[in-house]
Design a protein around this motif. Sequence first.
Motif, PDB file in Angstrom:
ATOM      1  N   LEU A   1      50.346  38.169  53.654  1.00  0.00           N
ATOM      2  CA  LEU A   1      49.806  39.532  53.634  1.00  0.00           C
ATOM      3  C   LEU A   1      48.836  39.695  52.464  1.00  0.00           C
ATOM      4  O   LEU A   1      47.765  40.276  52.613  1.00  0.00           O
ATOM      5  CB  LEU A   1      50.936  40.563  53.541  1.00  0.00           C
ATOM      6  N   GLY A   2      49.183  39.153  51.309  1.00  0.00           N
ATOM      7  CA  GLY A   2      48.295  39.231  50.141  1.00  0.00           C
ATOM      8  C   GLY A   2      46.969  38.535  50.385  1.00  0.00           C
ATOM      9  O   GLY A   2      45.907  39.050  50.035  1.00  0.00           O
ATOM     10  N   ASP A   3      47.007  37.361  51.013  1.00  0.00           N
ATOM     11  CA  ASP A   3      45.767  36.636  51.322  1.00  0.00           C
ATOM     12  C   ASP A   3      44.924  37.399  52.338  1.00  0.00           C
ATOM     13  O   ASP A   3      43.702  37.505  52.212  1.00  0.00           O
ATOM     14  CB  ASP A   3      46.091  35.236  51.853  1.00  0.00           C
ATOM     15  N   THR A   4      45.569  37.952  53.344  1.00  0.00           N
ATOM     16  CA  THR A   4      44.853  38.729  54.360  1.00  0.00           C
ATOM     17  C   THR A   4      44.226  39.964  53.739  1.00  0.00           C
ATOM     18  O   THR A   4      43.065  40.294  54.006  1.00  0.00           O
ATOM     19  CB  THR A   4      45.811  39.133  55.504  1.00  0.00           C
ATOM     20  N   VAL A   5      44.983  40.633  52.889  1.00  0.00           N
ATOM     21  CA  VAL A   5      44.478  41.818  52.205  1.00  0.00           C
ATOM     22  C   VAL A   5      43.266  41.449  51.350  1.00  0.00           C
ATOM     23  O   VAL A   5      42.264  42.167  51.329  1.00  0.00           O
ATOM     24  CB  VAL A   5      45.599  42.463  51.346  1.00  0.00           C
ATOM     25  N   ALA A   6      43.321  40.316  50.655  1.00  0.00           N
ATOM     26  CA  ALA A   6      42.216  39.933  49.773  1.00  0.00           C
ATOM     27  C   ALA A   6      40.948  39.608  50.547  1.00  0.00           C
ATOM     28  O   ALA A   6      39.851  39.954  50.119  1.00  0.00           O
ATOM     29  CB  ALA A   6      42.626  38.741  48.909  1.00  0.00           C
ATOM     30  N   VAL A   7      41.077  38.948  51.688  1.00  0.00           N
ATOM     31  CA  VAL A   7      39.886  38.549  52.442  1.00  0.00           C
ATOM     32  C   VAL A   7      39.349  39.706  53.284  1.00  0.00           C
ATOM     33  O   VAL A   7      38.149  39.959  53.311  1.00  0.00           O
ATOM     34  CB  VAL A   7      40.178  37.320  53.336  1.00  0.00           C
TER      35      VAL A   7
ATOM     36  N   LEU B   1      39.116  30.521  48.520  1.00  0.00           N
ATOM     37  CA  LEU B   1      40.068  29.982  49.479  1.00  0.00           C
ATOM     38  C   LEU B   1      39.644  28.572  49.897  1.00  0.00           C
ATOM     39  O   LEU B   1      40.481  27.672  50.010  1.00  0.00           O
ATOM     40  CB  LEU B   1      40.180  30.905  50.693  1.00  0.00           C
ATOM     41  N   GLY B   2      38.348  28.361  50.078  1.00  0.00           N
ATOM     42  CA  GLY B   2      37.855  27.031  50.432  1.00  0.00           C
ATOM     43  C   GLY B   2      37.929  26.048  49.278  1.00  0.00           C
ATOM     44  O   GLY B   2      38.318  24.895  49.451  1.00  0.00           O
ATOM     45  N   ALA B   3      37.556  26.477  48.074  1.00  0.00           N
ATOM     46  CA  ALA B   3      37.487  25.567  46.924  1.00  0.00           C
ATOM     47  C   ALA B   3      38.862  25.253  46.340  1.00  0.00           C
ATOM     48  O   ALA B   3      39.155  24.104  46.010  1.00  0.00           O
ATOM     49  CB  ALA B   3      36.583  26.162  45.843  1.00  0.00           C
ATOM     50  N   TRP B   4      39.688  26.267  46.159  1.00  0.00           N
ATOM     51  CA  TRP B   4      40.981  26.070  45.521  1.00  0.00           C
ATOM     52  C   TRP B   4      42.142  26.076  46.503  1.00  0.00           C
ATOM     53  O   TRP B   4      43.267  25.772  46.131  1.00  0.00           O
ATOM     54  CB  TRP B   4      41.226  27.149  44.459  1.00  0.00           C
ATOM     55  N   GLY B   5      41.885  26.482  47.735  1.00  0.00           N
ATOM     56  CA  GLY B   5      42.960  26.551  48.721  1.00  0.00           C
ATOM     57  C   GLY B   5      43.872  27.741  48.520  1.00  0.00           C
ATOM     58  O   GLY B   5      44.965  27.796  49.087  1.00  0.00           O
ATOM     59  N   ARG B   6      43.434  28.697  47.730  1.00  0.00           N
ATOM     60  CA  ARG B   6      44.229  29.900  47.480  1.00  0.00           C
ATOM     61  C   ARG B   6      43.345  31.008  46.956  1.00  0.00           C
ATOM     62  O   ARG B   6      42.209  30.782  46.574  1.00  0.00           O
ATOM     63  CB  ARG B   6      45.347  29.619  46.493  1.00  0.00           C
ATOM     64  N   LEU B   7      43.885  32.196  46.956  1.00  0.00           N
ATOM     65  CA  LEU B   7      43.182  33.355  46.410  1.00  0.00           C
ATOM     66  C   LEU B   7      43.813  33.711  45.079  1.00  0.00           C
ATOM     67  O   LEU B   7      45.002  33.509  44.867  1.00  0.00           O
ATOM     68  CB  LEU B   7      43.274  34.533  47.384  1.00  0.00           C
ATOM     69  N   PHE B   8      43.015  34.267  44.199  1.00  0.00           N
ATOM     70  CA  PHE B   8      43.491  34.587  42.866  1.00  0.00           C
ATOM     71  C   PHE B   8      43.944  36.046  42.775  1.00  0.00           C
ATOM     72  O   PHE B   8      43.529  36.900  43.550  1.00  0.00           O
ATOM     73  CB  PHE B   8      42.410  34.295  41.838  1.00  0.00           C
ATOM     74  N   PHE B   9      44.780  36.305  41.794  1.00  0.00           N
ATOM     75  CA  PHE B   9      45.379  37.636  41.652  1.00  0.00           C
ATOM     76  C   PHE B   9      44.329  38.730  41.494  1.00  0.00           C
ATOM     77  O   PHE B   9      44.497  39.833  41.994  1.00  0.00           O
ATOM     78  CB  PHE B   9      46.369  37.665  40.488  1.00  0.00           C
ATOM     79  N   GLU B  10      43.229  38.457  40.790  1.00  0.00           N
ATOM     80  CA  GLU B  10      42.252  39.520  40.565  1.00  0.00           C
ATOM     81  C   GLU B  10      41.582  39.963  41.858  1.00  0.00           C
ATOM     82  O   GLU B  10      41.198  41.122  42.002  1.00  0.00           O
ATOM     83  CB  GLU B  10      41.205  39.150  39.505  1.00  0.00           C
ATOM     84  N   GLN B  11      41.454  39.062  42.817  1.00  0.00           N
ATOM     85  CA  GLN B  11      40.885  39.445  44.113  1.00  0.00           C
ATOM     86  C   GLN B  11      41.834  40.389  44.845  1.00  0.00           C
ATOM     87  O   GLN B  11      41.413  41.398  45.409  1.00  0.00           O
ATOM     88  CB  GLN B  11      40.607  38.204  44.958  1.00  0.00           C
ATOM     89  N   LYS B  12      43.104  40.065  44.823  1.00  0.00           N
ATOM     90  CA  LYS B  12      44.088  40.906  45.503  1.00  0.00           C
ATOM     91  C   LYS B  12      44.211  42.267  44.812  1.00  0.00           C
ATOM     92  O   LYS B  12      44.290  43.297  45.480  1.00  0.00           O
ATOM     93  CB  LYS B  12      45.438  40.199  45.542  1.00  0.00           C
ATOM     94  N   LEU B  13      44.184  42.274  43.492  1.00  0.00           N
ATOM     95  CA  LEU B  13      44.306  43.539  42.771  1.00  0.00           C
ATOM     96  C   LEU B  13      43.028  44.372  42.852  1.00  0.00           C
ATOM     97  O   LEU B  13      43.089  45.605  42.806  1.00  0.00           O
ATOM     98  CB  LEU B  13      44.720  43.292  41.323  1.00  0.00           C
ATOM     99  N   THR B  14      41.880  43.735  42.999  1.00  0.00           N
ATOM    100  CA  THR B  14      40.633  44.474  43.217  1.00  0.00           C
ATOM    101  C   THR B  14      40.699  45.221  44.539  1.00  0.00           C
ATOM    102  O   THR B  14      40.321  46.393  44.630  1.00  0.00           O
ATOM    103  CB  THR B  14      39.419  43.517  43.208  1.00  0.00           C
ATOM    104  N   VAL B  15      41.195  44.546  45.554  1.00  0.00           N
ATOM    105  CA  VAL B  15      41.355  45.193  46.855  1.00  0.00           C
ATOM    106  C   VAL B  15      42.342  46.346  46.739  1.00  0.00           C
ATOM    107  O   VAL B  15      42.106  47.443  47.260  1.00  0.00           O
ATOM    108  CB  VAL B  15      41.831  44.189  47.930  1.00  0.00           C
ATOM    109  N   TRP B  16      43.449  46.128  46.042  1.00  0.00           N
ATOM    110  CA  TRP B  16      44.440  47.194  45.872  1.00  0.00           C
ATOM    111  C   TRP B  16      43.810  48.414  45.199  1.00  0.00           C
ATOM    112  O   TRP B  16      43.998  49.547  45.647  1.00  0.00           O
ATOM    113  CB  TRP B  16      45.634  46.687  45.066  1.00  0.00           C
ATOM    114  N   ALA B  17      43.042  48.195  44.124  1.00  0.00           N
ATOM    115  CA  ALA B  17      42.429  49.313  43.399  1.00  0.00           C
ATOM    116  C   ALA B  17      41.435  50.068  44.288  1.00  0.00           C
ATOM    117  O   ALA B  17      41.454  51.303  44.349  1.00  0.00           O
ATOM    118  CB  ALA B  17      41.737  48.808  42.137  1.00  0.00           C
ATOM    119  N   ALA B  18      40.573  49.336  44.992  1.00  0.00           N
ATOM    120  CA  ALA B  18      39.577  49.985  45.865  1.00  0.00           C
ATOM    121  C   ALA B  18      40.252  50.721  47.011  1.00  0.00           C
ATOM    122  O   ALA B  18      39.892  51.864  47.331  1.00  0.00           O
ATOM    123  CB  ALA B  18      38.602  48.938  46.402  1.00  0.00           C
ATOM    124  N   ALA B  19      41.237  50.088  47.625  1.00  0.00           N
ATOM    125  CA  ALA B  19      41.926  50.714  48.763  1.00  0.00           C
ATOM    126  C   ALA B  19      42.721  51.936  48.317  1.00  0.00           C
ATOM    127  O   ALA B  19      42.773  52.944  49.032  1.00  0.00           O
ATOM    128  CB  ALA B  19      42.840  49.707  49.454  1.00  0.00           C
TER     129      ALA B  19
END
Length: 192
Positions: A106-112, A37-55
């Motif tokens: 919501l996706g960014d919040t979920v990822a972080v 989020l700091g380096a690219w100013g965004r979160l990547f799909f794999e971070q969001k999907l990792t959270v989805w899988a774990a949750a």
Amino acid sequence: MPMPEDDEHPDPSTAARATGVVTVGMCVAVWWPAFTLGAWGRLFFEQKLTVWAAATAALLIVLFRRHGEQNRKRRAAALMLPSVWLILALTVDDDGGVLDALTGALGDTVAVLGLPATMWVLARIMWPDFGEGLLSPARRALVIALVLSIAVASYLLGVHHAAFLTCADFTISGNSEPPGCTPSAPGAVSGR
């Protein structure tokens, strides 16, 4: 043989170990999303999907556990948020509208927040005493403060990546080069 009253008062070293394991796990989970989020100013799909899988895995554990849990419904609702995000991401038009922006937020919040929160729920499932007997309110506040500190520090490291990483560091690790990365000097060793 331990005295019966010893079972009512958890060993302080057990509480410290449990707190340490959970805190380190949560910090490991939060650093990369915060850094990207700091380096690219965004979160990547794999971070969001990792959270989805774990949750989702944790949600299934919560739903199919047979012994009663007083916070089962709240945990299940919290663990469903990544699935709610995924359903919205699949169904909401990518038109830049309000619902599209809310889905992205919501996706960014979920990822972080999702990975540390999922780890917390899993710790409570595997270690039922973790929240009640082992973790005082002061210790909970300490865990949250430590995880937030690592998240903020990781975000700031991402923002200031050019001070200690080069474009080659990102490329060789399989990442794209973030905006403002420092080109490496010819013949320079990566990683400064």
